[in-house]
Design an enzyme around this catalytic site. Sequence first.
Site, PDB file in Angstrom:
ATOM      1  N   TRP A  65       0.851  -1.190   0.000  1.00  0.00           N
ATOM      2  CA  TRP A  65       0.000   0.000   0.000  1.00  0.00           C
ATOM      3  C   TRP A  65       0.891   1.246   0.000  1.00  0.00           C
ATOM      4  O   TRP A  65       1.155   1.840   1.030  1.00  0.00           O
ATOM      5  CB  TRP A  65      -0.931  -0.001   1.209  1.00  0.00           C
ATOM      6  CG  TRP A  65      -2.042  -1.007   1.102  1.00  0.00           C
ATOM      7  CD1 TRP A  65      -2.373  -1.757   0.015  1.00  0.00           C
ATOM      8  CD2 TRP A  65      -2.966  -1.358   2.143  1.00  0.00           C
ATOM      9  NE1 TRP A  65      -3.448  -2.561   0.296  1.00  0.00           N
ATOM     10  CE2 TRP A  65      -3.839  -2.337   1.580  1.00  0.00           C
ATOM     11  CE3 TRP A  65      -3.150  -0.956   3.453  1.00  0.00           C
ATOM     12  CZ2 TRP A  65      -4.872  -2.917   2.328  1.00  0.00           C
ATOM     13  CZ3 TRP A  65      -4.184  -1.519   4.200  1.00  0.00           C
ATOM     14  CH2 TRP A  65      -5.035  -2.487   3.629  1.00  0.00           C
ATOM     15  N   ARG A 107      11.012  -6.972  -9.051  1.00  0.00           N
ATOM     16  CA  ARG A 107       9.762  -7.653  -9.371  1.00  0.00           C
ATOM     17  C   ARG A 107       8.682  -6.573  -9.374  1.00  0.00           C
ATOM     18  O   ARG A 107       8.509  -5.847  -8.402  1.00  0.00           O
ATOM     19  CB  ARG A 107       9.465  -8.734  -8.342  1.00  0.00           C
ATOM     20  CG  ARG A 107       8.221  -9.574  -8.664  1.00  0.00           C
ATOM     21  CD  ARG A 107       7.010  -9.056  -7.942  1.00  0.00           C
ATOM     22  NE  ARG A 107       5.860  -9.959  -8.058  1.00  0.00           N
ATOM     23  CZ  ARG A 107       4.704  -9.756  -7.447  1.00  0.00           C
ATOM     24  NH1 ARG A 107       4.528  -8.696  -6.692  1.00  0.00           N
ATOM     25  NH2 ARG A 107       3.704 -10.604  -7.600  1.00  0.00           N
ATOM     26  N   ASP A 154       5.106  -5.307  -9.085  1.00  0.00           N
ATOM     27  CA  ASP A 154       3.860  -5.773  -8.475  1.00  0.00           C
ATOM     28  C   ASP A 154       2.744  -4.748  -8.679  1.00  0.00           C
ATOM     29  O   ASP A 154       2.903  -3.754  -9.363  1.00  0.00           O
ATOM     30  CB  ASP A 154       4.069  -6.023  -6.989  1.00  0.00           C
ATOM     31  CG  ASP A 154       2.859  -6.666  -6.347  1.00  0.00           C
ATOM     32  OD1 ASP A 154       2.699  -7.886  -6.496  1.00  0.00           O
ATOM     33  OD2 ASP A 154       2.060  -5.951  -5.726  1.00  0.00           O
ATOM     34  N   GLU A 189       4.433  -8.994 -12.882  1.00  0.00           N
ATOM     35  CA  GLU A 189       3.276  -9.829 -12.570  1.00  0.00           C
ATOM     36  C   GLU A 189       2.187  -9.560 -13.594  1.00  0.00           C
ATOM     37  O   GLU A 189       1.627  -8.466 -13.640  1.00  0.00           O
ATOM     38  CB  GLU A 189       2.753  -9.516 -11.171  1.00  0.00           C
ATOM     39  CG  GLU A 189       1.529 -10.327 -10.803  1.00  0.00           C
ATOM     40  CD  GLU A 189       0.900  -9.864  -9.493  1.00  0.00           C
ATOM     41  OE1 GLU A 189       0.270 -10.708  -8.843  1.00  0.00           O
ATOM     42  OE2 GLU A 189       1.035  -8.688  -9.147  1.00  0.00           O
ATOM     43  N   ASP A 211      -0.452 -14.015  -3.687  1.00  0.00           N
ATOM     44  CA  ASP A 211      -1.729 -13.706  -4.334  1.00  0.00           C
ATOM     45  C   ASP A 211      -2.555 -14.935  -4.703  1.00  0.00           C
ATOM     46  O   ASP A 211      -3.670 -14.798  -5.214  1.00  0.00           O
ATOM     47  CB  ASP A 211      -1.490 -12.868  -5.597  1.00  0.00           C
ATOM     48  CG  ASP A 211      -0.965 -11.481  -5.280  1.00  0.00           C
ATOM     49  OD1 ASP A 211      -1.406 -10.905  -4.262  1.00  0.00           O
ATOM     50  OD2 ASP A 211      -0.115 -10.967  -6.028  1.00  0.00           O
ATOM     51  N   ARG A 229      -0.323 -15.701   4.069  1.00  0.00           N
ATOM     52  CA  ARG A 229       0.768 -14.803   4.459  1.00  0.00           C
ATOM     53  C   ARG A 229       1.143 -15.061   5.920  1.00  0.00           C
ATOM     54  O   ARG A 229       1.333 -14.151   6.728  1.00  0.00           O
ATOM     55  CB  ARG A 229       0.352 -13.339   4.228  1.00  0.00           C
ATOM     56  CG  ARG A 229      -0.033 -13.089   2.771  1.00  0.00           C
ATOM     57  CD  ARG A 229      -0.600 -11.714   2.519  1.00  0.00           C
ATOM     58  NE  ARG A 229      -0.938 -11.558   1.098  1.00  0.00           N
ATOM     59  CZ  ARG A 229      -1.326 -10.416   0.537  1.00  0.00           C
ATOM     60  NH1 ARG A 229      -1.425  -9.323   1.270  1.00  0.00           N
ATOM     61  NH2 ARG A 229      -1.611 -10.364  -0.753  1.00  0.00           N
TER      62      ARG A 229
END
Length: 539
Positions: free
Chosen positions: A103, A220, A222, A249, A319, A366
């Site tokens: 976030w 990466r 995201d 992704e 995810d 997670r």
Amino acid sequence: MRAILHALSFLSLCTSVFAATAEQWRSRSIYQIITDRYALSKGANRDACDPGDQTWCGGTWNTTRENLDYIQNAGFTAVWISPVSQNYEGPRTSYGDAYHGYWIADVTELNNRFGTSDDLKALSAELHRRGMYLMVDVVVNNVMGTSIMPDLSTYYFKEQSQYHPYCPIQWGNTTSEQDCWLGDKVVTLPDLNTQDPTVVSGYTAWIKALVSEYEIDGLRIDGELSSSHVNMDFWPKFSSAAGVFCIGEVFDSDVAQAAQWQGTDALDSILNYPMYGALVDAFGIPGSLNTSALTDMVTQSQKTFKDTGLLGNFLEDQDVPRWSNFSTDPQSKYNAMVFNFMSDGIPIVYYGQEQAFHGSGDPWNREPLWPSNYTNTTTYQLMSTLNKFRNFLINGTTGWLNSSMEILTTSPYGIGMMKGDVVSILTNIGSPPQNVSIAVYTPYKEETSLTDILSCEQYAVGSNGTVVVSYTEGGHATILLPDRLMNGSDLCGYYPGRIDWLGETVSTQAASGAQFVSGSASIFILSVLLGICTILVMS
């Protein structure tokens, strides 16, 4: 001589550890962590992390650095960590706190929940000292808000014109997917206008500085499909500014749709979601056990992707549900793992996969790792063996890494495939013994002796190059390499120093005289090279 070769290999690693290219990442295997959930500091309460609480549990860059042995001992050569940028810091939302790191508020500031600038630098330096790469997650598509009219003063991009106007996404409409907002009206994800020149220049300046400051080796990308939610012509500019390998992704099971995001006009690579879906179909128990779907996916991928050897192979991530939600049988996971390590692509393991975590989805997938006590499980041992063998093949002279895999056999019970000199025979029957077998036709001559590196059982090639694996003791994976190529693998008794000569084996002790003669010179050369390496790393 062996010491000299190892020293040269080490020097090569030292000189290439920063700003790693796609070609250098091809040989790596990656262990993915959520920084908050990987490790705790000594003395912390190890029983105070319920993933359902969706809040911080205390993992940091320092606790990751202090617990790297667990990752390196399993043979991994790269670590992928959560985004490092500052996250939302307001009142708790209906979806919890920003413990995961995705976030984003001000992308140019570090997340002080995970540590300081010096802490992140120390983690990077320690990984490089171990000869490992650092991959950092980055979110580019959006920031995070709690309304459709957030206070832009808290973000790096502060002008309304730098964002697309609010609209909910109409899935299947490319323009809508790229311009509208992910999230909902509870947790909004304001969508950056990555066609705005100020956004492009702001992002490229930031990523160049971040990679340089923290000596990051790869990124990466995201953000819930962020790679495909951003206009394609943004990515070459962003990747060029980063100067490192970028893997995105693209949450799409369609090969044609996913493949367009790999290439010189997009990204170096993407996570291989199409193959992930095919693996679930082929190995999930209970499930369709559709091995033909896996074979078809290999064929489609090789025809469509620019470079399958750079795709990210995975069974779990933050995810998707843990593999245990798709299959109740451990052997199915072992066979699917072997596919990811022995086929084309870069193997990626999400933390906890080796501990049989079984969270069904966000936030349950997670979980904190520390309740497992970092146990040396059967799955941990398997991935250690796979990494050892893969690293041995990569460092060899047979060209395994750059060879293209080939499906040799497709059966209702599994598949046989070959990459370089390695034949892998995988089955979906699960753990219970069955009176079935898989016959694979290899290019090897009759009576060639092969070793299964997982069981150390030997196989003799039959007529027409046939190898037959039976499953009267359960559905185990089989990885075969000709005995003549096993030397130095440190597997099944082929330890470093063992020399096979015209079919006769000379022990390490018998060879030690020749090794001793060159020992002093090797040590001298090694010390010189290590000195050079130190200078290169410090400069």
